[in-house]
Design an enzyme around this catalytic site. Sequence first.
Site, PDB file in Angstrom:
ATOM      1  N   MET A 219       0.586 -86.737 -63.276  1.00  0.00           N
ATOM      2  CA  MET A 219       1.480 -87.489 -62.395  1.00  0.00           C
ATOM      3  C   MET A 219       2.874 -86.903 -62.544  1.00  0.00           C
ATOM      4  O   MET A 219       3.520 -87.059 -63.585  1.00  0.00           O
ATOM      5  CB  MET A 219       1.466 -88.978 -62.743  1.00  0.00           C
ATOM      6  CG  MET A 219       0.119 -89.655 -62.507  1.00  0.00           C
ATOM      7  SD  MET A 219       0.122 -91.404 -62.964  1.00  0.00           S
ATOM      8  CE  MET A 219       1.240 -92.058 -61.744  1.00  0.00           C
TER       9      MET A 219
ATOM     10  N   GLN B 149      -2.572 -77.293 -65.032  1.00  0.00           N
ATOM     11  CA  GLN B 149      -2.738 -77.248 -63.583  1.00  0.00           C
ATOM     12  C   GLN B 149      -1.741 -76.296 -62.928  1.00  0.00           C
ATOM     13  O   GLN B 149      -0.547 -76.318 -63.221  1.00  0.00           O
ATOM     14  CB  GLN B 149      -2.553 -78.645 -62.986  1.00  0.00           C
ATOM     15  CG  GLN B 149      -2.887 -78.733 -61.509  1.00  0.00           C
ATOM     16  CD  GLN B 149      -2.764 -80.142 -60.971  1.00  0.00           C
ATOM     17  OE1 GLN B 149      -1.676 -80.592 -60.678  1.00  0.00           O
ATOM     18  NE2 GLN B 149      -3.896 -80.846 -60.870  1.00  0.00           N
TER      19      GLN B 149
ATOM     20  N   CYS C 157      -1.612 -82.789 -54.236  1.00  0.00           N
ATOM     21  CA  CYS C 157      -0.258 -83.337 -54.181  1.00  0.00           C
ATOM     22  C   CYS C 157       0.159 -83.556 -52.728  1.00  0.00           C
ATOM     23  O   CYS C 157       0.162 -82.618 -51.925  1.00  0.00           O
ATOM     24  CB  CYS C 157       0.729 -82.411 -54.876  1.00  0.00           C
ATOM     25  SG  CYS C 157       2.430 -83.044 -54.849  1.00  0.00           S
TER      26      CYS C 157
ATOM     27  N   ASN D 230     -11.361 -90.368 -58.016  1.00  0.00           N
ATOM     28  CA  ASN D 230      -9.957 -90.652 -58.321  1.00  0.00           C
ATOM     29  C   ASN D 230      -9.358 -91.451 -57.173  1.00  0.00           C
ATOM     30  O   ASN D 230      -9.648 -91.174 -56.013  1.00  0.00           O
ATOM     31  CB  ASN D 230      -9.194 -89.335 -58.539  1.00  0.00           C
ATOM     32  CG  ASN D 230      -7.702 -89.533 -58.743  1.00  0.00           C
ATOM     33  OD1 ASN D 230      -6.892 -88.985 -58.005  1.00  0.00           O
ATOM     34  ND2 ASN D 230      -7.318 -90.301 -59.729  1.00  0.00           N
ATOM     35  N   GLY D 231      -8.532 -92.430 -57.532  1.00  0.00           N
ATOM     36  CA  GLY D 231      -7.805 -93.170 -56.512  1.00  0.00           C
ATOM     37  C   GLY D 231      -8.119 -94.647 -56.496  1.00  0.00           C
ATOM     38  O   GLY D 231      -9.266 -95.051 -56.312  1.00  0.00           O
TER      39      GLY D 231
ATOM     40  N   GLY E 258      -5.013 -92.569 -63.136  1.00  0.00           N
ATOM     41  CA  GLY E 258      -3.606 -92.204 -63.052  1.00  0.00           C
ATOM     42  C   GLY E 258      -2.729 -93.420 -63.211  1.00  0.00           C
ATOM     43  O   GLY E 258      -2.467 -93.890 -64.318  1.00  0.00           O
TER      44      GLY E 258
END
Length: 328
Positions: free
Chosen positions: A8, A68, A98, A199-200, A223
């Site tokens: 993040m 990353q 992103c 994810n999410g 996250g």
Amino acid sequence: MRLLLAPMEGLLDEVLRAVLTRQTRYDCAVTEFVRVTGVLLPQRSFRRIAPELDHGSRTEGGTPLRVQLLGSDPDCLADNARQLAGLAPTAVDLNFGCPAPTVNRHRGGAVLLDEPELLHRIALAVRRALPPHIPLTAKMRLGVGDTGRAIDCARALAEGGASELVVHARTKQQGYRPPAHWEWVGRIAGEVAVPVVANGEVWTAADWQRCREVSGVADVMLGRGAVADPFLAARIGRGDFAAPDERTRAAEWLEVLGMLGDFRLRVLRKLRAIHVPGRIKQWLNLLRRSYPQADCLFGEIRVLRHMPEIDRVLAAHGVPMLETRLAA
């Protein structure tokens, strides 16, 4: 089932990674992105984002770390991946997730999901640049404005050499607005021959349970949910899907106070004092989602600008004012 700690930008750096991974078990963590824009970066650029590289590519809690990379030039990304490989990261990850306009305007992140052929060339070039023992992974969204190329992008990355895909279940244009479209994680998982991680919008263990039921995918990257609730990964690991009661939250808050003290000290050691208040407020703002005590504390320091006055409030709420301790 595996638990991954998300990157993040501007929040989940090595400081917060250290605090969170000392608290609970993660199978791996991923760094904020290293932007690659046409030059070969010196090794210090990777160490700045991932100081854990000097400690076996693991956080203080022992969590393996992936570094990353973000960019759009296959050859330049490959050259930098080769340079990074000399520092022995656990894995190299590619960022196609992103949604930030400043990043996307410079052809980085999720905007590249309109070009699956380019994703394939990037993955192929980076995979060839890495030694066989260092895995290549990638994170993607479902597309730029729609999901029309989601499957093509996932196939392009997997066929290019990515051995795992993390799928953030929203498009670039959807940003972080709910809902997350977990069903698409399952569709992608059914089309590629590599593991897929969801994810999410996983804020609670019950959210993870629903995500698993909808997507058929058990592995999850946490996250904002992990930052808002430092015990979320442990709850998922235990299969504890009931919402924590008031007594549990009160007991957890006592542990969070210790984590805040550890975090404060680490941020003070990393940043100039003028920048520390913002980092403390940033984490407390997310903790408000899980803890009413954080809401109260945030309200008291929100308008304060200097650490001495903030420290007085933190100490009054029970945050230990650590001076010398780092990892034991």
